[in-house]
Design a protein around this motif. Structure first.
Motif, PDB file in Angstrom:
ATOM      1  N   SER A   1       9.479  -0.736   2.458  1.00 57.19           N
ATOM      2  CA  SER A   1       8.296  -1.365   1.878  1.00 57.19           C
ATOM      3  C   SER A   1       7.994  -0.805   0.496  1.00 57.19           C
ATOM      4  O   SER A   1       7.606  -1.553  -0.406  1.00 57.19           O
ATOM      5  CB  SER A   1       7.093  -1.208   2.808  1.00 57.19           C
ATOM      6  OG  SER A   1       6.895   0.153   3.085  1.00 57.19           O
TER       7      SER A   1
ATOM      8  N   ALA B   1      10.396  -2.388  -1.914  1.00 58.14           N
ATOM      9  CA  ALA B   1      10.014  -3.770  -2.233  1.00 58.14           C
ATOM     10  C   ALA B   1       8.814  -3.790  -3.167  1.00 58.14           C
ATOM     11  O   ALA B   1       8.787  -4.549  -4.143  1.00 58.14           O
ATOM     12  CB  ALA B   1       9.697  -4.527  -0.939  1.00 58.14           C
ATOM     13  N   GLY B   2       7.826  -2.923  -2.882  1.00 59.83           N
ATOM     14  CA  GLY B   2       6.622  -2.892  -3.706  1.00 59.83           C
ATOM     15  C   GLY B   2       6.927  -2.520  -5.146  1.00 59.83           C
ATOM     16  O   GLY B   2       6.451  -3.158  -6.085  1.00 59.83           O
TER      17      GLY B   2
ATOM     18  N   ASN C   1       9.022  -5.165  -7.047  1.00 61.71           N
ATOM     19  CA  ASN C   1       8.363  -6.444  -7.299  1.00 61.71           C
ATOM     20  C   ASN C   1       7.294  -6.375  -8.385  1.00 61.71           C
ATOM     21  O   ASN C   1       6.597  -7.356  -8.614  1.00 61.71           O
ATOM     22  CB  ASN C   1       7.746  -6.990  -6.004  1.00 61.71           C
ATOM     23  CG  ASN C   1       8.817  -7.591  -5.111  1.00 61.71           C
ATOM     24  OD1 ASN C   1       9.894  -7.930  -5.589  1.00 61.71           O
ATOM     25  ND2 ASN C   1       8.531  -7.700  -3.822  1.00 61.71           N
TER      26      ASN C   1
ATOM     27  N   ALA D   1       2.050  -1.348  -6.476  1.00 62.48           N
ATOM     28  CA  ALA D   1       2.845  -1.274  -5.248  1.00 62.48           C
ATOM     29  C   ALA D   1       2.030  -0.774  -4.056  1.00 62.48           C
ATOM     30  O   ALA D   1       2.529  -0.727  -2.935  1.00 62.48           O
ATOM     31  CB  ALA D   1       4.052  -0.368  -5.469  1.00 62.48           C
TER      32      ALA D   1
ATOM     33  N   ALA E   1       1.923  -2.608  -0.680  1.00 61.06           N
ATOM     34  CA  ALA E   1       3.207  -2.508   0.023  1.00 61.06           C
ATOM     35  C   ALA E   1       3.357  -1.131   0.669  1.00 61.06           C
ATOM     36  O   ALA E   1       3.840  -1.008   1.795  1.00 61.06           O
ATOM     37  CB  ALA E   1       4.355  -2.775  -0.939  1.00 61.06           C
TER      38      ALA E   1
ATOM     39  N   SER F   1       1.236  -1.022   3.741  1.00 61.49           N
ATOM     40  CA  SER F   1       1.772  -1.796   4.866  1.00 61.49           C
ATOM     41  C   SER F   1       2.979  -1.092   5.470  1.00 61.49           C
ATOM     42  O   SER F   1       3.242  -1.232   6.668  1.00 61.49           O
ATOM     43  CB  SER F   1       2.083  -3.237   4.459  1.00 61.49           C
ATOM     44  OG  SER F   1       3.112  -3.259   3.528  1.00 61.49           O
TER      45      SER F   1
ATOM     46  N   ARG G   1      -5.805  -4.799  -1.544  1.00 61.28           N
ATOM     47  CA  ARG G   1      -5.384  -6.031  -2.227  1.00 61.28           C
ATOM     48  C   ARG G   1      -6.498  -6.606  -3.076  1.00 61.28           C
ATOM     49  O   ARG G   1      -6.266  -7.087  -4.160  1.00 61.28           O
ATOM     50  CB  ARG G   1      -4.992  -7.087  -1.187  1.00 61.28           C
ATOM     51  CG  ARG G   1      -3.633  -6.883  -0.645  1.00 61.28           C
ATOM     52  CD  ARG G   1      -2.750  -8.104  -0.778  1.00 61.28           C
ATOM     53  NE  ARG G   1      -1.400  -7.725  -0.373  1.00 61.28           N
ATOM     54  CZ  ARG G   1      -0.990  -7.751   0.878  1.00 61.28           C
ATOM     55  NH1 ARG G   1      -1.783  -8.192   1.817  1.00 61.28           N
ATOM     56  NH2 ARG G   1       0.228  -7.369   1.181  1.00 61.28           N
TER      57      ARG G   1
END
Lengths: 260, 394
Positions: free
Chosen positions: B284, B287-288, B291, B319, B322, B325, B391
């Protein structure tokens, strides 16, 4: 990726050798645990254990795939869309339940042995496949759907020729997650009396025979890793196929040609 | 008036089905209520004799029937607010009445002649209770977030109050809890402690792996292949594989033995949980960080930030959802895996599960399994709230 290409056959070789010829390792385990009078698990052959383990996983994963596909397709059709929120929430919350707890809860329902293990594996396996099916069917682009409608596809043809092939990677990912969890949970199933590769581990832990624990752990770890590698290859093949064939591109192109 | 409007008036003027989920729930509950509501056994080992809802009493049956009729009728209410309200009310009513009926019925079944008698909850109870939960969910679906939170909390508080009031004490589950009251808090704390330690240690171990995966392209595939391999190994097998080397270390290094590292116990459990935690965390975070939009980094560079400032002030905050999570996945996963750790003597709630399985004490299994499920669901909900807040922050 070259390293993976070499690693997988080696692991497969080790797995087959251990599953078939575990008794031949007796001198090694005898050297490792000199004071252990019975250093190799012999109550059942490791081939037998592997087959029993694979049977548990295959039955539950097969039934769960069929069920989850059916429910996933239903809740993404106009007729079943009403059920989508509650089914999605059940799949999401259900996956936070620990697999070992689900296994334990199957005991009051069905007693000991293979039956509660199968029930727990089946129930738990549904959830990732269901989530994958719903995500995959939702990921089908709206224009592809419209193009299929424009071509006069019936909803059944659209589902089998367009939507399911496009959702296949998501569904396969769900089946992969389910299967790996099922392999792990079937191992714990030995604590409630199911015969599996977990049996040597559980018996070894109870009798403080670390050799049994090692043997069971090695074989089941190799088994899980190999199944996972198999799914990896399948996923890559699927990705290659959809790149070369692109089932979606056919209606798209046809629709583009039909446009004025 | 257009034809569509006409059709709509015609639809509302006649009896029409508006919520098929409610209808299915009512039918499932009606079918399920025929099973055993309670199961009464002379002792821990004997099989129970079923006691259906109408064996419990006429008035209790009438209450449940009325609530099920309300769920059924809610399916035909056209107005969404009223329909949702009716569904939530009947669902909440079902949950509360289930507990109260089970508690009083169990108390009535106690027999001084048979002190070992066990009164367990049967399938009808569990089905009706689950339908109650789902009806509440369906009723709250369209509600505003604040209402969802307030009503769920109020309902949970009511259910906890009933359980705490001693109303349920005659049930064998409550008696089993009572019998374990000396050890339950210890094992619960051990469970939480093991999970917390694993999450913290795994987070620290994940930092260099994430940095290597994101900023050194050569290491990426090796890291993910290795972590995926580890994640694939069944939990009980990884625990088992760690026993032999750790008992070897404990046998040959006295210092290790002194600080509690041995083949059996918390050490292999903690190591295994940390190893399992790495993949979700690294995946995660990777990915964070990857991205983060290139144009945002570009803009930061344009403002004169150097690479380090960009990392701390741009990449990391973006990030953050992410990262959280990832923590959520690891926490929920560790709570479940820690059950299995009891098999290698690490303690925790799994102790009750496996002790119960071994002694054929099914209520003892529930004493371990139900709190673990609640713990996992609660941790998941808590992290979801944190993620939503992270978020929504600018």
């Amino acid at each position: 990726m070259m390293r993976v290409g070499l690693l997988t056959p080696l692991l497969a070789l080790a797995f087959v050798a251990l599953a078939l010829f575990m008794p031949a390792t007796a001198p090694f385990f005898h050297w490792l645990f000199p004071e252990n009078p019975r250093p190799v698990f012999l109550r059942a052959s490791f081939l037998e254990l592997t087959l029993a383990h694979a049977e548990l996983v295959l039955i539950s994963a097969g039934a769960a795939t069929a069920f989850a596909l059916g429910v996933g397709i239903f809740v993404t059709r106009p007729a079943g869309r009403e059920f989508l929120p509650i089914v999605g929430a059940l799949a999401a919350v259900g996956q936070t339940f620990p697999p070992a707890a689900v296994l334990a809860l199957a005991v009051p329902a069905l007693g000991y042995g293979e039956a509660p293990t199968l029930l727990a594996l089946f129930l738990y396996s549904i959830l990732p496949i269901l989530e994958g099916t719903i995500a995959g069917l939702h990921a089908v682009p709206a224009d592809v759907r419209e193009a299929a409608d424009g071509l006069g596809f019936s909803s059944a043809t659209k589902l089998t020729r367009i939507e399911l092939p496009l959702a296949a990677p998501y569904i396969l990912a769900g089946v992969r997650t389910s299967t790996i969890i099922a392999i792990g949970t079937a191992t714990i199933g030995s604590t409630i009396g199911a015969l599996s590769l977990g049996s040597p581990i559980v018996e070894g832990l109870a009798a403080e025979n670390t050799a049994y624990v090692l043997q069971g752990a090695l074989v089941v770890a190799l088994f899980a890793i190999l199944v996972d590698r198999g799914f990896e290859l399948l996923e890559r093949r699927l990705a290659r196929q959809s790149r070369s064939e692109l089932p979606a591109s056919r209606p798209r192109r046809a629709a583009a040609a039909a446009a004025p | 008036m257009s034809t569509a409007d006409l059709a709509a008036t015609r639809r509302t003027s006649r009896l029409a089905l508006h919520d098929r989920v409610a209808l299915v729930l009512a039918l499932v509950a009606a079918a399920g209520s025929f099973g055993a509501f309670l199961s009464i056994a002379p002792n821990r080992l004997a099989d129970g004799r079923p006691l259906t809802l109408w064996n419990v009493g006429l008035s209790q049956t009438a209450i449940v029937l009325a609530l099920l009729v309300l769920v059924f009728m809610a399916a035909f209410i056209g107005d969404r607010t009223w329909r949702s309200g009716a569904l939530f009310a009947s669902g909440a009513g079902l949950l509360i009445s289930m507990l109260l009926i089970a508690g009083t019925a169990a108390a009535a079944q106690l027999d001084p002649q048979e002190p070992a008698r066990r009164i367990a909850l049967g399938s009808a109870f569990w089905i009706l209770f689950s339908v109650g939960v789902l009806a509440c969910f369906q009723g709250l679906q369209h509600a505003a977030r604040i209402w969802k939170a307030l009503l769920s909390l109020a309902l949970a508080a009511a259910l906890i109050a009933i359980a705490a009031s001693g109303e349920l004490n005659s049930l064998s589950l409550a008696r089993e809890f009572h019998a374990q009251r000396a050890t339950f808090p210890t094992e619960l704390l051990r469970h939480i402690g093991l999970v917390a330690a694993a999450v913290v240690v795994a987070s620290f171990c994940a930092i260099p792996l994430v940095l290597a995966a994101v900023y050194r392209s050569g290491a990426r595939s090796a890291i993910f292949t290795t972590l995926n391999l580890l994640q694939t190994i069944p939990s009980i097998a990884l625990f088992g594989l760690l026993i032999a080397p750790l008992s070897f270390v404990a046998a040959h290094v006295s210092l290790a033995r002194e600080i509690g590292i041995g083949g059996i116990g918390a050490a292999p459990a903690l190591i295994a949980l940390v190893l399992y935690g790495l993949l979700p965390l690294v995946r995660s975070a990777d990915a964070g960080l990857r991205n983060v939009p290139a144009n945002v980094q570009e803009a930061a560079r344009g403002m004169g930030m150097n690479a380090q400032e960009i990392f701390w002030k741009v990449d990391l905050p973006l990030a953050l959802p992410a990262l959280v999570s990832g923590l959520r996945v690891v926490t929920v996963q560790s709570i479940g895996l820690a059950i299995v750790a009891a098999l290698i003597g690490a303690g925790g709630l799994g102790t009750f599960v496996f002790q119960g399985i071994g002694e054929y004490a099914l209520d003892l299994v529930l004493v371990g399994a139900l709190p673990t499920i609640l713990l996992a669901v609660a941790a998941d909900a808590l992290f979801q709230i944190v993620i939503a807040n992270v978020r929504s922050r600018p």
